[in-house]
Scaffold this motif. Structure first.
Motif, PDB file in Angstrom:
ATOM      1  N   GLN A 152       1.043  -1.285   0.016  1.00  0.00           N
ATOM      2  CA  GLN A 152      -0.088  -0.132   0.079  1.00  0.00           C
ATOM      3  C   GLN A 152       0.880   1.318  -0.237  1.00  0.00           C
ATOM      4  N   ARG A 153       2.005   0.964   0.831  1.00  0.00           N
ATOM      5  CA  ARG A 153       2.869   2.493   0.822  1.00  0.00           C
ATOM      6  C   ARG A 153       3.495   2.486  -0.497  1.00  0.00           C
ATOM      7  N   GLU A 154       3.867   1.245  -1.159  1.00  0.00           N
ATOM      8  CA  GLU A 154       4.627   1.517  -2.356  1.00  0.00           C
ATOM      9  C   GLU A 154       3.660   2.188  -3.691  1.00  0.00           C
ATOM     10  N   ILE A 155       2.442   1.670  -3.511  1.00  0.00           N
ATOM     11  CA  ILE A 155       1.541   2.311  -4.544  1.00  0.00           C
ATOM     12  C   ILE A 155       1.205   3.713  -4.269  1.00  0.00           C
ATOM     13  N   GLU A 156       1.220   4.022  -3.080  1.00  0.00           N
ATOM     14  CA  GLU A 156       0.846   5.407  -2.751  1.00  0.00           C
ATOM     15  C   GLU A 156       1.937   6.386  -3.156  1.00  0.00           C
ATOM     16  N   ARG A 157       3.135   5.746  -2.965  1.00  0.00           N
ATOM     17  CA  ARG A 157       4.536   6.611  -3.181  1.00  0.00           C
ATOM     18  C   ARG A 157       4.412   6.496  -4.801  1.00  0.00           C
ATOM     19  N   GLN A 158       4.109   5.832  -5.525  1.00  0.00           N
ATOM     20  CA  GLN A 158       4.164   5.585  -7.039  1.00  0.00           C
ATOM     21  C   GLN A 158       3.062   6.828  -7.585  1.00  0.00           C
ATOM     22  N   LEU A 159       2.057   7.012  -6.838  1.00  0.00           N
ATOM     23  CA  LEU A 159       1.253   7.900  -7.120  1.00  0.00           C
ATOM     24  C   LEU A 159       1.600   9.394  -6.971  1.00  0.00           C
ATOM     25  N   GLN A 160       2.784   9.559  -6.428  1.00  0.00           N
ATOM     26  CA  GLN A 160       3.150  11.099  -6.055  1.00  0.00           C
ATOM     27  C   GLN A 160       3.972  11.364  -7.212  1.00  0.00           C
ATOM     28  N   ILE A 161       4.717  10.345  -7.859  1.00  0.00           N
ATOM     29  CA  ILE A 161       5.813  10.525  -8.583  1.00  0.00           C
ATOM     30  C   ILE A 161       5.289  10.815 -10.065  1.00  0.00           C
ATOM     31  N   PRO A 162       5.654  11.952 -10.707  1.00  0.00           N
ATOM     32  CA  PRO A 162       5.247  12.388 -11.947  1.00  0.00           C
ATOM     33  C   PRO A 162       5.342  11.450 -12.980  1.00  0.00           C
ATOM     34  N   HIS A 163       6.372  10.798 -13.338  1.00  0.00           N
ATOM     35  CA  HIS A 163       6.268   9.574 -14.380  1.00  0.00           C
ATOM     36  C   HIS A 163       5.839   8.568 -14.172  1.00  0.00           C
ATOM     37  N   ARG A 164       5.638   8.031 -12.831  1.00  0.00           N
ATOM     38  CA  ARG A 164       4.989   6.964 -12.533  1.00  0.00           C
ATOM     39  C   ARG A 164       5.107   5.445 -13.201  1.00  0.00           C
ATOM     40  N   TYR A 165       6.248   5.451 -13.890  1.00  0.00           N
ATOM     41  CA  TYR A 165       6.320   4.099 -14.681  1.00  0.00           C
ATOM     42  C   TYR A 165       6.423   2.994 -14.003  1.00  0.00           C
ATOM     43  N   HIS A 166       6.875   3.294 -12.686  1.00  0.00           N
ATOM     44  CA  HIS A 166       7.262   2.260 -11.658  1.00  0.00           C
ATOM     45  C   HIS A 166       5.861   1.464 -11.271  1.00  0.00           C
ATOM     46  N   MET A 167       4.985   2.480 -11.635  1.00  0.00           N
ATOM     47  CA  MET A 167       3.634   2.061 -11.123  1.00  0.00           C
ATOM     48  C   MET A 167       3.039   0.527 -11.874  1.00  0.00           C
ATOM     49  N   VAL A 168       3.506   0.326 -12.891  1.00  0.00           N
ATOM     50  CA  VAL A 168       3.481  -0.887 -13.624  1.00  0.00           C
ATOM     51  C   VAL A 168       3.656  -2.069 -12.865  1.00  0.00           C
ATOM     52  N   ALA A 169       5.133  -1.972 -12.509  1.00  0.00           N
ATOM     53  CA  ALA A 169       5.531  -2.921 -11.536  1.00  0.00           C
ATOM     54  C   ALA A 169       4.959  -3.183 -10.196  1.00  0.00           C
ATOM     55  N   ALA A 170       4.554  -1.982  -9.682  1.00  0.00           N
ATOM     56  CA  ALA A 170       3.847  -2.307  -8.291  1.00  0.00           C
ATOM     57  C   ALA A 170       2.411  -3.051  -8.691  1.00  0.00           C
ATOM     58  N   LEU A 171       1.716  -2.563  -9.476  1.00  0.00           N
ATOM     59  CA  LEU A 171       0.351  -3.126  -9.761  1.00  0.00           C
ATOM     60  C   LEU A 171       0.487  -4.414 -10.518  1.00  0.00           C
ATOM     61  N   ALA A 172       1.265  -4.736 -11.088  1.00  0.00           N
ATOM     62  CA  ALA A 172       1.640  -6.145 -11.535  1.00  0.00           C
ATOM     63  C   ALA A 172       1.762  -7.156 -10.448  1.00  0.00           C
ATOM     64  N   GLU A 173       2.409  -6.630  -9.329  1.00  0.00           N
ATOM     65  CA  GLU A 173       2.992  -7.752  -8.203  1.00  0.00           C
ATOM     66  C   GLU A 173       2.256  -7.491  -6.954  1.00  0.00           C
ATOM     67  N   ALA A 174       1.680  -6.432  -6.887  1.00  0.00           N
ATOM     68  CA  ALA A 174       0.924  -6.121  -5.549  1.00  0.00           C
ATOM     69  C   ALA A 174      -0.601  -7.225  -5.421  1.00  0.00           C
ATOM     70  N   PRO A 175      -0.959  -7.449  -4.420  1.00  0.00           N
ATOM     71  CA  PRO A 175      -2.211  -8.186  -4.023  1.00  0.00           C
ATOM     72  C   PRO A 175      -3.353  -7.643  -4.808  1.00  0.00           C
ATOM     73  N   GLU A 176      -4.217  -8.296  -5.267  1.00  0.00           N
ATOM     74  CA  GLU A 176      -5.158  -7.802  -6.271  1.00  0.00           C
ATOM     75  C   GLU A 176      -6.084  -6.928  -5.660  1.00  0.00           C
ATOM     76  N   HIS A 177      -6.584  -7.040  -4.335  1.00  0.00           N
ATOM     77  CA  HIS A 177      -7.268  -6.118  -3.714  1.00  0.00           C
ATOM     78  C   HIS A 177      -6.879  -4.740  -3.289  1.00  0.00           C
ATOM     79  N   LEU A 178      -5.526  -4.743  -3.635  1.00  0.00           N
ATOM     80  CA  LEU A 178      -4.742  -3.323  -3.245  1.00  0.00           C
ATOM     81  C   LEU A 178      -4.567  -2.817  -4.991  1.00  0.00           C
ATOM     82  N   ALA A 179      -4.117  -3.394  -5.803  1.00  0.00           N
ATOM     83  CA  ALA A 179      -4.199  -3.080  -6.961  1.00  0.00           C
ATOM     84  C   ALA A 179      -5.306  -2.753  -7.810  1.00  0.00           C
ATOM     85  N   ARG A 180      -6.457  -3.372  -7.752  1.00  0.00           N
ATOM     86  CA  ARG A 180      -7.352  -3.168  -8.826  1.00  0.00           C
ATOM     87  C   ARG A 180      -8.076  -1.947  -8.541  1.00  0.00           C
TER      88      ARG A 180
END
Length: 723
Positions: free
Chosen positions: A68-96
């Motif tokens: 959850q902290r990682e996803i929130e951190r990615q949301l604060q980054i302008p380019h956000r391309y690491h968001m793909v990796a975070a959502l690909a591997e985070a639990p479904e209920h947190l990523a969806r």
């Protein structure tokens, strides 16, 4: 023009070289106005594919709170391309809940790497996106398509399970010419043959000329790859006249399958400086207008769309002559510094028209060409040639070339799979006979006289008169000889001398590798692949072989005599059933018979193709084997010798400060051995330090005496080379 170079007349040539279909008016195609249906993106997984992508192991794990902290951190980054990796591997209920936010991600793909993967340095690679698409399907479909468009040279494989009209249009465009996505596009349209046909059929019967030609090409490609029924099923969804027209497109005269614009000769091409093209079995040559037609055909060739008239040219012309013409065409292109780099048709000409000499030239080009694209294309042309000698050159590159060996090996795997054989069987069959007769001879025909060429006991070419009288060398043609036959035969003999020398070296290396690697064959394969092969027989009869029982225990050693029979060290016959397992004997396996075999080969004056009987070796119980690797520690050796270990398969490992202080060798079976030196080898100036002191030689998980005896012996032989 001399009498020996008379031009052929129209009556001597096929129609394609006299009045080709692109000269004059072309027939108008049938045009049918049908409305194309735009199909949205959809997923079309192969059986089990979605699950395999979803099951790709994640690069990291964490608790719900950490994710959850990682996803929130990615949301604060302008380019956000690491968001793909975070959502690909985070639990479904947190990523969806955050999938909709992917549209704001700026795509920055990375080629997959190895090493530590931190949160900040996470590589947004294919695996991440594959997991994302497999887990969430349609919810991330649009994002996946657009993301791959950002860097298609990396991300295009993401399109493979996706179909849709826009994607079909992209793939059709990628098939045109030498596009970098061409191979993937061909795979995609064949995988989605029905869906692709639905999209291209309306274009293939339409009135817009260029798109129509592209659509026709796709349909013919699918037809050649075995997808006629998919095309028919797609055509059946349109009015009946469409199906009739599409059948005509597929079954029409291939000579009429022409591009929208017929190419013209480029400025760099000097037709008048190309060598003449002789007709087959004739001294007559093609007139210049016919040569111009040949060049036009070659300019219309490319991957999956070689012009159908080219085989008519090869059937009509002398093979050596047309091959030399094609290579001269390439060298002109090379001299002009490769204009129109994305359309390497001058190089493709050698793949279409080449001979065994061309195969050797293509191998050299693949090894030395600075452009990786042209080096890769040279390998493609070896595959296109498809001759035994072309396969040989691919095999040599796979075994020896540090630059293109991996790519050559992959092409061999593809070719072997297509032929339904193993890679090892491909290597055995990739040996040219070099034009040798079944008796192991070449005939040099001057017309009025003939000569016989063969290999002697020392593997040297010898020339004899037809009555058996030996000559010092092949004589030059005389006035009484046929001017064309004699000139061609004399030139061919000069080429043969170089080819045989190279082939002996290449195949000797392969046989030595088979001995060291303990390659095995059946006695039947030994007979069919080697003894029956006129050239390989010259080499395998100069080796000692060994037979094994069903448990892999050596039973007897033998050689192959002049009558192609198996005999033992006393020249007594050895009977071997067809399924008996045999191999090339390593001196470690010969034991007390080694001296006896050496005497036999000395008595018969047989030169071995590589070190076998006189090979330095270390059998179990040898003092050096008992001492182990520690004996080399402290030795001061030449830096050149250290670098020479690379010829045995050792690789340098980068050290600190620009110095290479360690080499590593992967032994047969997977065990690794490391060798450390001091002061180290400079990367930019390797010989700056002429001497190196060996500070350590070590094996990974075992010790020397525990290795296979042949592996241990060969390792010590390599280390002895340092002294």
């Amino acid at each position: 023009m001399s009498n020996a170079m008379t031009e052929a007349g129209p009556q001597d040539l096929p129609e394609i070289l006299v009045s080709p279909p692109w000269v004059g008016k072309r027939p108008k195609p049938t045009v049918i106005e049908v409305e194309a249906v735009h199909r949205p993106y959809r997923l079309a997984w192969l059986p089990g594919e979605q699950q395999r992508w979803a099951d790709i192991p994640p690069a990291r794990t964490g608790t719900d709170e950490q994710w959850q902290r990682e996803i929130e951190r990615q949301l604060q980054i302008p380019h956000r391309y690491h968001m793909v990796a975070a959502l690909a591997e985070a639990p479904e209920h947190l990523a969806r809940p955050h999938l909709a936010k992917l549209h704001a991600v700026q795509h920055n793909w990375r080629v997959p790497t190895t090493g530590e993967m931190t949160l900040d340095g996470y590589q947004v690679n294919l695996d991440c996106n594959k997991r994302l698409l497999a887990r969430y399907g349609a919810e991330v479909l649009e994002f996946t398509v657009v993301a791959a468009l950002a860097q298609p040279w990396v991300a295009a494989p993401m399109w493979m399970p996706i179909e849709g009209s826009d994607l079909t249009a992209l793939m059709v465009k990628s098939l045109d010419g030498a596009h970098s996505l061409g191979p993937l596009a061909r795979e995609w349209v064949c995988r989605h043959s029905y869906a692709a046909s639905l999209d291209v059929i309306p274009v293939a019967v339409g009135k817009s000329v260029t798109p129509r030609r592209q659509a026709e090409f796709v349909l013919r490609l699918l037809d050649r790859r075995g997808h006629r029924e998919a095309i028919r099923a797609a055509a059946a969804t349109f009015p009946e006249e469409v199906s009739t027209t599409i059948e005509q497109v597929l079954d029409g005269d291939p000579l009429l399958w022409l591009p929208t614009r017929i190419p013209t000769q480029p400025a760099w091409l000097r037709q008048d400086r190309l060598p003449p093209i002789r007709l087959r079995d004739s001294a007559r040559v093609l007139p210049q207008p016919a040569v111009a037609h040949v060049l036009t055909m070659l300019m219309m060739c490319g991957p999956d769309k070689d012009y159908a008239g080219v085989p008519l040219v090869t059937e009509t012309t002398d093979p050596a002559s047309i091959a030399e013409f094609a290579w001269a065409l390439f060298t002109q292109w090379q001299s002009a510094r490769f204009p129109a780099k994305t359309n390497p048709w001058p190089l493709r000409a050698s793949g279409l028209l080449g001979d065994d000499l061309t195969a050797s030239r293509l191998r050299n080009l693949a090894e030395k060409e600075q452009s990786s694209n042209r080096a890769s294309t040279a390998l493609d042309m070896l595959e296109l040639l498809g001759t035994r000698d072309a396969h040989t050159q691919l095999q040599i590159l796979a075994e020896k070339s540090p630059r293109v060996g991996g790519l050559a090996a992959r092409k061999i795997e593809t070719a072997a799979a297509r032929l339904g054989i193993t890679v090892a069987e491909f290597a055995d069959g990739a040996v040219p006979d070099l034009g040798m007769s079944a008796r192991g001879e070449w005939t040099v025909d001057y017309g009025t006289r003939q000569f016989v060429v063969s290999l002697d006991e020392q593997l040297k070419l010898v020339v004899r008169e037809s009555d058996g009288t030996r000559r010092a060398r092949l004589p030059k043609p005389a006035r009484s000889d046929d001017p064309v036959l004699a000139a061609n035969a004399y030139a061919a003999h000069g080429v043969l001398q170089k080819t045989v020398k190279s082939a002996i070296a290449d195949q000797s290396d392969r046989l030595e590798a088979a001995m060291v690697g303990q390659r095995r064959w059946s006695a039947s394969s030994l007979r069919s692949l080697f003894i029956a092969h006129p050239f390989m027989r010259q080499l395998v009869t100069r080796l000692v072989w060994i037979a094994f029982d069903t448990n892999g225990i050596p039973t007897t050693t033998f050689r192959i005599d002049d009558d192609r029979a198996f005999v033992d060290v006393s020249d007594e016959p050895v009977a071997l059933a067809d399924d008996t397992v045999v191999g090339i004997a390593h001196p470690v396996q010969l034991g007390t018979t080694l001296t006896d075999w050496a005497r036999v080969f000395s008595d018969y004056q047989l030169l071995q193709p590589f070190e076998q009987l006189d090979r330095p070796h270390f059998a179990p119980g040898a003092p050096r084997l008992e001492t182990g690797l520690v004996a080399y520690v402290g030795e001061v050796v030449s830096t050149g010798r250290i670098l020479g270990l690379r010829s045995f398969g050792w690789v340098k490992l980068h050290g600190d400060g620009g110095l290479d202080t360690q080499l590593m060798r992967t032994l047969p079976g997977g065990e690794k051995v490391w060798l450390d030196v001091d002061p180290g080898i400079e990367a930019r100036n390797p010989m700056a330090e002429p001497k190196q002191r060996i500070t350590s030689v070590s094996l990974g998980q075992t010790y020397l005496a525990a290795l296979d005896p042949i592996v241990a012996s060969e390792l010590l032989r390599e280390l002895e080379y340092l002294r």
